[in-house]
Design an enzyme around this catalytic site. Structure first.
Site, mmCIF file in Angstrom:
data_model
loop_
_atom_site.group_PDB
_atom_site.id
_atom_site.type_symbol
_atom_site.label_atom_id
_atom_site.label_comp_id
_atom_site.label_asym_id
_atom_site.label_seq_id
_atom_site.Cartn_x
_atom_site.Cartn_y
_atom_site.Cartn_z
ATOM 1 C CB CYS A 153 71.058 29.472 1.422
ATOM 2 S SG CYS A 153 71.411 29.899 -0.174
ATOM 3 C CD GLU A 154 69.698 26.405 6.736
ATOM 4 O OE1 GLU A 154 70.194 25.564 7.297
ATOM 5 O OE2 GLU A 154 69.430 27.652 7.089
ATOM 6 C CD GLU A 189 42.009 11.572 14.388
ATOM 7 O OE1 GLU A 189 40.691 12.357 14.738
ATOM 8 O OE2 GLU A 189 42.980 11.525 15.031
ATOM 9 N N PRO A 190 43.781 7.709 9.746
ATOM 10 C CG PRO A 190 43.130 6.283 8.090
ATOM 11 C CD PRO A 190 42.684 6.672 9.261
ATOM 12 N N GLY A 191 46.621 9.173 8.241
ATOM 13 C CA GLY A 191 46.973 10.125 7.207
ATOM 14 C C GLY A 191 47.803 9.843 6.325
ATOM 15 N NE ARG A 192 53.812 8.670 8.583
ATOM 16 C CZ ARG A 192 54.468 9.854 8.733
ATOM 17 N NH1 ARG A 192 55.470 10.168 7.822
ATOM 18 N NH2 ARG A 192 54.464 10.469 9.745
ATOM 19 C CE1 TYR A 223 51.598 14.981 8.621
ATOM 20 C CE2 TYR A 223 51.999 12.765 7.967
ATOM 21 C CZ TYR A 223 51.339 13.494 8.737
ATOM 22 O OH TYR A 223 50.351 12.821 9.550
ATOM 23 C CE1 TYR A 263 59.299 15.144 12.486
ATOM 24 C CE2 TYR A 263 58.649 14.611 10.088
ATOM 25 C CZ TYR A 263 58.329 15.183 11.433
ATOM 26 O OH TYR A 263 57.080 15.676 11.390
ATOM 27 N N GLY A 279 48.539 7.033 12.614
ATOM 28 C CA GLY A 279 49.992 6.563 12.776
ATOM 29 C C GLY A 279 50.510 5.418 12.257
HETATM 30 N N1 PLP Z 1 45.542 12.203 14.232
HETATM 31 C C1 PLP Z 1 46.311 13.070 15.025
HETATM 32 C C2 PLP Z 1 45.562 13.567 16.234
HETATM 33 C C3 PLP Z 1 47.643 13.197 14.505
HETATM 34 O O1 PLP Z 1 48.245 14.166 15.166
HETATM 35 C C4 PLP Z 1 48.188 12.646 13.487
HETATM 36 C C5 PLP Z 1 49.513 12.929 13.082
HETATM 37 O O2 PLP Z 1 50.362 13.517 13.737
HETATM 38 C C6 PLP Z 1 47.221 11.762 12.648
HETATM 39 C C7 PLP Z 1 46.116 11.536 13.093
HETATM 40 C C8 PLP Z 1 47.871 11.005 11.555
HETATM 41 O O3 PLP Z 1 48.927 10.492 11.721
HETATM 42 P P1 PLP Z 1 49.538 9.561 10.622
HETATM 43 O O4 PLP Z 1 49.653 10.471 9.516
HETATM 44 O O5 PLP Z 1 50.896 9.039 10.911
HETATM 45 O O6 PLP Z 1 48.466 8.511 10.003
#
Ligand code: PLP
Length: 431
Positions: A360-361, A289-292, A389, A333, A247
């Site tokens: 078409c939106e 758990e970093p993603g973004r 994303y 969003y 997050g």
């Molecule tokens: N872990 C969980 C359980 C999530 O639901 C998410 C995203 O919604 C993430 C990790 C990754 O979040 P972010 O991409 O914001 O770091």
């Protein structure tokens, strides 16, 4: 337009990973997702090298929902991170990538029987169980197969993070996890402990996404450790693992005040060490758990301008050859992005326009207001920070073929996901 990683201007043109965007257009056409591999690796290294402690083990788990392809899973593995998946499809991708199963985590609030079976058959490392029903389903699958599954229970720590409502996951009414404020949680934990084929290792929480304020993260550490202590006192179960989710907020536009990752994760570790001591916990491992924050700034989507329109109201549009199918975030969003005309990088952006897609939106708008340098039909437009994303949320709306994804590094470009063809679009149609 803010540039990240290896992106720079060479002869008035954007260059990413040592490759000019015009060359990328000629080789791969547009729209095109371009990923700066060096920046991806640097971001992974920031987490890997700084989120560590000599008081407990740590694991940095890349949240693959942000962006996943076979090559990405392999890159994550080569860079020493673990990975989480949230569906059979993501799990299948990880399996095909040869991702080490013991370093895989499986999330989701409604994992199907088939998905759980796929996980168990492949000896997936840890399943994050969302609720008791899922526990029963999993325990039965494991019993039938004479296997045991390591699990964490996802809990809701009730932390209100300031972000867009759709990406807040930890409010009391969230669909994810079980509330730690409900006394029932202790009975649920006892159920876990009594489930013969499930080994409870600890707890997971995720307070939300794209969070700039550090307080919710430090709040989550405190709440989760306090909770672990209470669980120990009430059930005798000592948590081995605490997973704090992802997050961490990043820069999309000038409105954003991103978290300085290296400093932040180092301070997170200090706080975790202090709190572990303070609460007298025997926690052996802490995960994030970093993603973004790993992938977003690494991605740039390049489009070709196909039309320029001045409406009767005075609003000026430029139309690009992609839109909401490759980036749904502005429509979903109200996400804000930055853009530039990629062959006029040194020229003053002087024309305020709306960058709209071809679908078409009416809501198919990528950027509502942005200043660009005299945009003309045929120009290349780049939108930065599209690594997270965007591809993973892409669709075939209007039967549009999904763009290719290209990794660029050290002057070389490599397709990691091919552009879909028209044949791909009808592959599953019965004739
Ligand atoms: N872990 C969980 C359980 C999530 O639901 C998410 C995203 O919604 C993430 C990790 C990754 O979040 P972010 O991409 O914001 O770091």
């Amino acid at each position: 337009m803010k540039l990240f990683g290896t992106s720079k201007v060479v002869n008035n043109e954007l260059n990413i990973g040592g490759v000019g965007v015009q060359e990328l257009r000629e080789k791969f056409s547009t729209p095109l997702y371009v990923m700066d591999q060096t920046l991806l690796e640097e971001n992974m290294a920031i987490f890997r090298d700084n989120f560590k402690s000599d008081k407990f083990k740590t694991e940095v788990i890349y949240a693959s929902k942000a962006f996943l392809a076979v090559a990405m899973a392999q890159l994550v593995n080569r860079n020493g991170l673990s990975m989480d998946v949230v569906s059979g499809g993501e799990l299948f991708t990880a399996i095909k990538a040869g991702f080490p199963m013991e370093k895989l985590y499986f999330h989701g609030n409604n994992k199907t029987y088939d998905e759980l079976e796929l996980a168990i058959d492949n000896n997936l490392g840890t399943i994050i169980v969302d609720n008791p029903l899922e526990l029963h389903r999993l325990n039965k699958i494991c019993a039938d197969k004479n296997k045991k599954a390591k699990v964490l229970l996802r809990v809701n720590p009730g932390i209100d993070a300031h972000t867009h409502e759709y990406i807040q996951t930890s409010k009391f009414s969230s669909k994810f996890g079980e509330s730690i404020f409900d006394e029932e949680i202790f009975n649920i934990i006892k159920e876990f402990l009594n489930s013969e084929n499930v080994i409870l290792e600890g707890f997971h929480c995720h307070v939300g996404s794209q969070i700039f304020d550090e307080k919710p993260f430090f709040g989550a550490i405190d709440v989760m450790f306090k909770f672990a202590k209470e669980v120990e006192e009430k059930t005798g179960f000592a948590s081995k693992v605490i997973n704090l989710g992802g997050g961490f907020g990043i820069y999309y536009s000038e409105e954003d005040n991103p978290i300085a990752l290296q400093d932040f994760v180092t301070r997170m570790i200090s706080d975790l060490e202090i709190k572990k001591e303070e609460y007298g916990l025997s926690v052996e491992q802490v995960n994030i758990e970093p993603g973004r924050s790993i992938v977003a700034n690494s991605g740039t989507t390049i489009y070709t301008v196909g039309g320029v329109k001045d409406t009767f109201s005075g609003k000026k549009y430029i139309f690009v050859d992609g839109g909401m199918t490759d980036n749904i975030r502005p429509a979903l969003y109200q996400a804000k992005y930055e853009a530039a005309i990629l062959s006029k990088m040194n020229e003053e952006p002087d024309k305020e326009v709306t960058v709209a897609g071809k679908f078409c939106e009416s809501g198919d708008v990528l950027i509502d207001k942005v200043k660009l340098s005299n945009p003309q039909v045929g120009d290349l437009v780049g939108i930065t920070t599209t690594g997270a994303y965007c591809y993973s949320m892409s669709s075939n709306y209007n039967r549009f073929a999904k763009p290719a994804v290209v990794f660029v590094k050290d002057g070389k470009s490599k397709v990691i996901v091919k552009r879909e063809t028209l044949e791909d679009l009808i592959r599953n149609d019965e004739m």
